[in-house]
Design an enzyme around this catalytic site. Structure first.
Site, PDB file in Angstrom:
ATOM      1  N   ASP A   1       0.877  -1.161   0.000  1.00 41.02           N
ATOM      2  CA  ASP A   1       0.000   0.000   0.000  1.00 41.02           C
ATOM      3  C   ASP A   1       0.931   1.232   0.000  1.00 41.02           C
ATOM      4  O   ASP A   1       2.129   1.099   0.285  1.00 41.02           O
ATOM      5  CB  ASP A   1      -0.844  -0.061   1.278  1.00 41.02           C
ATOM      6  CG  ASP A   1      -1.681   1.167   1.481  1.00 41.02           C
ATOM      7  OD1 ASP A   1      -2.461   1.488   0.585  1.00 41.02           O
ATOM      8  OD2 ASP A   1      -1.551   1.816   2.538  1.00 41.02           O
ATOM      9  N   LEU A   2       0.390   2.393  -0.325  1.00 39.75           N
ATOM     10  CA  LEU A   2       1.251   3.584  -0.391  1.00 39.75           C
ATOM     11  C   LEU A   2       1.084   4.472   0.859  1.00 39.75           C
ATOM     12  O   LEU A   2       1.998   4.565   1.692  1.00 39.75           O
ATOM     13  CB  LEU A   2       0.927   4.377  -1.655  1.00 39.75           C
ATOM     14  CG  LEU A   2       1.727   5.650  -1.891  1.00 39.75           C
ATOM     15  CD1 LEU A   2       3.215   5.387  -1.991  1.00 39.75           C
ATOM     16  CD2 LEU A   2       1.232   6.359  -3.155  1.00 39.75           C
ATOM     17  N   ASP A   3      -0.096   5.092   0.958  1.00 37.63           N
ATOM     18  CA  ASP A   3      -0.321   6.024   2.074  1.00 37.63           C
ATOM     19  C   ASP A   3      -0.298   5.286   3.403  1.00 37.63           C
ATOM     20  O   ASP A   3      -1.106   4.384   3.635  1.00 37.63           O
ATOM     21  CB  ASP A   3      -1.698   6.696   1.930  1.00 37.63           C
ATOM     22  CG  ASP A   3      -1.753   7.636   0.748  1.00 37.63           C
ATOM     23  OD1 ASP A   3      -0.728   8.250   0.447  1.00 37.63           O
ATOM     24  OD2 ASP A   3      -2.821   7.746   0.140  1.00 37.63           O
TER      25      ASP A   3
ATOM     26  N   THR B   1       1.607   9.915   4.065  1.00 36.13           N
ATOM     27  CA  THR B   1       0.725  10.932   3.491  1.00 36.13           C
ATOM     28  C   THR B   1      -0.670  10.868   4.112  1.00 36.13           C
ATOM     29  O   THR B   1      -1.489  11.743   3.864  1.00 36.13           O
ATOM     30  CB  THR B   1       0.636  10.762   1.959  1.00 36.13           C
ATOM     31  OG1 THR B   1       0.587   9.373   1.679  1.00 36.13           O
ATOM     32  CG2 THR B   1       1.841  11.370   1.281  1.00 36.13           C
TER      33      THR B   1
ATOM     34  N   LYS C   1      -9.105   5.528   5.848  1.00 40.36           N
ATOM     35  CA  LYS C   1      -7.826   5.051   5.303  1.00 40.36           C
ATOM     36  C   LYS C   1      -8.050   3.934   4.287  1.00 40.36           C
ATOM     37  O   LYS C   1      -8.796   2.994   4.555  1.00 40.36           O
ATOM     38  CB  LYS C   1      -6.913   4.563   6.432  1.00 40.36           C
ATOM     39  CG  LYS C   1      -6.359   5.716   7.257  1.00 40.36           C
ATOM     40  CD  LYS C   1      -5.342   5.225   8.259  1.00 40.36           C
ATOM     41  CE  LYS C   1      -4.759   6.391   9.052  1.00 40.36           C
ATOM     42  NZ  LYS C   1      -3.857   5.934  10.115  1.00 40.36           N
TER      43      LYS C   1
ATOM     44  N   ARG D   1     -11.562   8.429  -2.699  1.00 40.50           N
ATOM     45  CA  ARG D   1     -11.843   9.836  -2.359  1.00 40.50           C
ATOM     46  C   ARG D   1     -13.344  10.094  -2.172  1.00 40.50           C
ATOM     47  O   ARG D   1     -13.758  10.677  -1.176  1.00 40.50           O
ATOM     48  CB  ARG D   1     -11.291  10.734  -3.477  1.00 40.50           C
ATOM     49  CG  ARG D   1     -11.208  12.194  -3.094  1.00 40.50           C
ATOM     50  CD  ARG D   1     -10.647  12.995  -4.256  1.00 40.50           C
ATOM     51  NE  ARG D   1      -9.423  12.401  -4.781  1.00 40.50           N
ATOM     52  CZ  ARG D   1      -8.939  12.624  -5.995  1.00 40.50           C
ATOM     53  NH1 ARG D   1      -9.567  13.461  -6.803  1.00 40.50           N
ATOM     54  NH2 ARG D   1      -7.820  12.047  -6.404  1.00 40.50           N
TER      55      ARG D   1
ATOM     56  N   SER E   1      -2.450   0.689  -4.388  1.00 38.21           N
ATOM     57  CA  SER E   1      -2.971   1.846  -3.649  1.00 38.21           C
ATOM     58  C   SER E   1      -4.317   2.290  -4.196  1.00 38.21           C
ATOM     59  O   SER E   1      -4.559   2.199  -5.403  1.00 38.21           O
ATOM     60  CB  SER E   1      -1.962   2.990  -3.763  1.00 38.21           C
ATOM     61  OG  SER E   1      -2.527   4.205  -3.341  1.00 38.21           O
ATOM     62  N   ALA E   2      -5.152   2.816  -3.312  1.00 37.22           N
ATOM     63  CA  ALA E   2      -6.450   3.358  -3.736  1.00 37.22           C
ATOM     64  C   ALA E   2      -6.302   4.777  -4.289  1.00 37.22           C
ATOM     65  O   ALA E   2      -7.241   5.332  -4.848  1.00 37.22           O
ATOM     66  CB  ALA E   2      -7.395   3.393  -2.538  1.00 37.22           C
ATOM     67  N   SER E   3      -5.120   5.352  -4.154  1.00 34.10           N
ATOM     68  CA  SER E   3      -4.955   6.771  -4.473  1.00 34.10           C
ATOM     69  C   SER E   3      -4.810   7.043  -5.970  1.00 34.10           C
ATOM     70  O   SER E   3      -4.051   6.377  -6.666  1.00 34.10           O
ATOM     71  CB  SER E   3      -3.730   7.326  -3.743  1.00 34.10           C
ATOM     72  OG  SER E   3      -3.545   8.678  -4.119  1.00 34.10           O
TER      73      SER E   3
ATOM     74  N   ASN F   1      -3.529   9.786  -6.768  1.00 40.20           N
ATOM     75  CA  ASN F   1      -2.324  10.630  -6.749  1.00 40.20           C
ATOM     76  C   ASN F   1      -1.046   9.811  -6.571  1.00 40.20           C
ATOM     77  O   ASN F   1       0.027  10.378  -6.343  1.00 40.20           O
ATOM     78  CB  ASN F   1      -2.424  11.638  -5.604  1.00 40.20           C
ATOM     79  CG  ASN F   1      -3.520  12.662  -5.838  1.00 40.20           C
ATOM     80  OD1 ASN F   1      -3.453  13.428  -6.794  1.00 40.20           O
ATOM     81  ND2 ASN F   1      -4.533  12.674  -4.990  1.00 40.20           N
TER      82      ASN F   1
ATOM     83  N   LYS G   1     -10.877  -0.696  -1.887  1.00 42.66           N
ATOM     84  CA  LYS G   1     -10.730  -1.602  -0.759  1.00 42.66           C
ATOM     85  C   LYS G   1     -11.913  -1.371   0.202  1.00 42.66           C
ATOM     86  O   LYS G   1     -12.305  -0.211   0.342  1.00 42.66           O
ATOM     87  CB  LYS G   1      -9.409  -1.315  -0.004  1.00 42.66           C
ATOM     88  CG  LYS G   1      -8.163  -1.422  -0.868  1.00 42.66           C
ATOM     89  CD  LYS G   1      -6.954  -0.793  -0.159  1.00 42.66           C
ATOM     90  CE  LYS G   1      -5.780  -0.648  -1.096  1.00 42.66           C
ATOM     91  NZ  LYS G   1      -4.639   0.089  -0.525  1.00 42.66           N
TER      92      LYS G   1
ATOM     93  N   GLU H   1      -0.121  -3.344   4.561  1.00 41.55           N
ATOM     94  CA  GLU H   1      -1.238  -2.395   4.642  1.00 41.55           C
ATOM     95  C   GLU H   1      -1.343  -1.710   5.995  1.00 41.55           C
ATOM     96  O   GLU H   1      -1.090  -2.339   7.015  1.00 41.55           O
ATOM     97  CB  GLU H   1      -2.548  -3.170   4.457  1.00 41.55           C
ATOM     98  CG  GLU H   1      -3.243  -3.009   3.146  1.00 41.55           C
ATOM     99  CD  GLU H   1      -3.779  -1.628   2.858  1.00 41.55           C
ATOM    100  OE1 GLU H   1      -3.876  -0.783   3.761  1.00 41.55           O
ATOM    101  OE2 GLU H   1      -4.105  -1.382   1.698  1.00 41.55           O
ATOM    102  N   ASP H   2      -1.743  -0.450   5.974  1.00 44.44           N
ATOM    103  CA  ASP H   2      -1.965   0.261   7.247  1.00 44.44           C
ATOM    104  C   ASP H   2      -3.457   0.426   7.556  1.00 44.44           C
ATOM    105  O   ASP H   2      -3.786   0.994   8.596  1.00 44.44           O
ATOM    106  CB  ASP H   2      -1.324   1.659   7.206  1.00 44.44           C
ATOM    107  CG  ASP H   2      -2.083   2.607   6.305  1.00 44.44           C
ATOM    108  OD1 ASP H   2      -2.472   2.176   5.193  1.00 44.44           O
ATOM    109  OD2 ASP H   2      -2.310   3.763   6.698  1.00 44.44           O
TER     110      ASP H   2
HETATM  111  P1  B16 Z   1      -6.762  10.055  -3.535  1.00 48.06           P
HETATM  112  P2  B16 Z   1      -3.702   3.986  -0.012  1.00 48.06           P
HETATM  113  C1  B16 Z   1      -5.673   5.806  -0.078  1.00 48.06           C
HETATM  114  O1  B16 Z   1      -4.344   5.421  -0.374  1.00 48.06           O
HETATM  115  C2  B16 Z   1      -5.726   6.579   1.223  1.00 48.06           C
HETATM  116  O2  B16 Z   1      -5.395   5.739   2.310  1.00 48.06           O
HETATM  117  C3  B16 Z   1      -7.114   7.126   1.437  1.00 48.06           C
HETATM  118  O3  B16 Z   1      -7.151   7.889   2.634  1.00 48.06           O
HETATM  119  C4  B16 Z   1      -7.506   7.985   0.239  1.00 48.06           C
HETATM  120  O4  B16 Z   1      -8.818   8.478   0.380  1.00 48.06           O
HETATM  121  C5  B16 Z   1      -7.391   7.133  -1.030  1.00 48.06           C
HETATM  122  O5  B16 Z   1      -6.073   6.635  -1.153  1.00 48.06           O
HETATM  123  C6  B16 Z   1      -7.719   7.935  -2.264  1.00 48.06           C
HETATM  124  O6  B16 Z   1      -6.714   8.909  -2.432  1.00 48.06           O
HETATM  125  O7  B16 Z   1      -7.749  11.066  -3.072  1.00 48.06           O
HETATM  126  O8  B16 Z   1      -5.330  10.540  -3.576  1.00 48.06           O
HETATM  127  O9  B16 Z   1      -7.185   9.394  -4.829  1.00 48.06           O
HETATM  128  O10 B16 Z   1      -3.646   3.935   1.480  1.00 48.06           O
HETATM  129  O11 B16 Z   1      -4.622   2.952  -0.632  1.00 48.06           O
HETATM  130  O12 B16 Z   1      -2.344   4.056  -0.655  1.00 48.06           O
HETATM  131 MG    MG Z   2      -2.813   3.149   3.346  1.00 49.71          MG
END
Ligand code: B16
Ligand code: MG
Length: 219
Positions: free
Chosen positions: A10-12, A18, A46, A50, A116-118, A120, A147, A171-172
Site C-alpha cells: 500500500d502507499l499512504d 501521506t 484510510k 476519495r 494503492s487506492a490513491s 495521486n 478496498k 497495509e496500514d
Molecule cells: P486520492 P492507499 C488511499 O491510499 C488513502 O489511504 C485514502 O485515505 C484515500 O482516500 C485514497 O487513497 C484515495 O486517495 O484522493 O489521492 O485518490 O492507502 O490505498 O495508498
Molecule cells: Mg494506506
C-alpha cells in the site's frame, strides 16, 4: 524452479506518511461545514477512495442535504489541498526502514508491486523518486472498486503473474487487510495491533523487519 513470490505494498501510511495530509485536508472541509473531524473517525477513511471518504465524512458530520454536484466540488477542493501538501514531499518522507526492506526484497528476487487506492500515487512516487522501483503499479486510476474489494491486489498479482496464494500485502488500513483476505493473500499490518489485529502479522514499521520472517507467512 522455485515458486515466484510477490510483496504488494500500500502507499499512504506504508511507504510514506501521506495519511496525515489526507486527514489535514479533510479537517479543513469539516471545519468549513461546521463540525470537528477526529483522528479516530479518520481511521475508517484510510484506504478508501476519495468519493467514498467524502460520503463517510459527511455522514460523521450528520450532513445529508448535499447535491452530487456539490460533492464533486468538495472532493476537488479536498484534493487541491492534499496536492499542495504532497507536492512538497521529498525522498526524506519515505518511512523508516522501507528503503532497506524494499531493496532486500529485490535482492532476494521477490516481485514487488504498489497496490494503492490513491489517484495521486504516480505524483507521490515521483516526489519520492520511486517511480521506477515497482514491477507493477496499480492505483486508484486503474480500479473500479475500492478496498475492501480485492480488485487492486488481484490486479497487481495478475500483472506480476504471481498466484494470489504467493502474495503478501503490506497495509496500514483495516479496509486493506480485509481486501487481502478477500483476495486470499497473506497480510502484514503496518501500524497499531489494536486496529490491524485481523492481519496475519503486525509490525509497527519496517525498521529491523526481515524479509525472511515475512516469507514464512507463505509456508
Ligand atoms: P486520492 P492507499 C488511499 O491510499 C488513502 O489511504 C485514502 O485515505 C484515500 O482516500 C485514497 O487513497 C484515495 O486517495 O484522493 O489521492 O485518490 O492507502 O490505498 O495508498
Ligand atoms: Mg494506506
Amino acid at each position: 524452479m522455485e515458486k515466484e513470490l510477490a510483496f504488494i505494498f500500500d502507499l499512504d501510511g506504508v511507504i510514506v506518511d501521506t495519511a496525515i495530509y489526507h486527514y489535514k485536508a479533510w479537517c479543513v472541509l469539516a471545519g468549513e461545514l461546521g463540525f470537528e473531524f477526529t483522528e479516530e473517525q479518520n481511521e475508517s477513511l484510510k484506504g478508501v477512495s476519495r468519493m467514498e471518504s467524502l460520503e463517510r465524512l459527511l455522514n460523521f458530520g450528520g450532513i445529508t442535504d448535499i447535491s452530487d454536484e456539490r460533492k464533486i466540488e468538495m472532493a476537488a477542493q479536498k484534493n487541491a489541498l492534499y496536492r499542495d501538501y504532497i507536492l512538497q514531499i521529498t525522498p526524506e518522507a519515505i518511512l523508516p526502514g522501507v528503503d532497506v526492506f524494499i531493496k532486500e526484497c529485490l535482492n532476494q528476487g521477490i516481485k514487488i508491486a504498489l497496490g494503492s487506492a490513491s489517484k495521486n500515487a504516480k505524483t507521490i512516487l515521483e516526489q519520492i523518486a520511486y517511480q521506477d522501483i515497482f514491477h507493477a503499479v496499480i492505483d486508484g486510476n486503474k480500479v473500479k472498486n475500492s478496498k475492501p474489494d480485492p480488485e487492486v491486489f488481484l490486479n497487481a498479482a495478475n500483472e506480476l503473474k504471481v498466484q494470489p496464494e504467493n502474495c503478501i500485502i503490506f497495509e496500514d488500513a483495516e479496509a486493506g487487510i480485509e481486501a487481502a483476505k478477500r483476495a486470499k493473500m497473506k497480510s502484514v499490518g503496518v501500524g497499531d495491533k489494536n486496529i490491524l489485529g485481523e492481519a496475519d502479522m503486525v509490525i509497527p514499521g519496517f525498521v529491523d523487519v526481515q524479509v525472511v520472517d515475512c516469507i514464512k507467512l507463505l509456508n
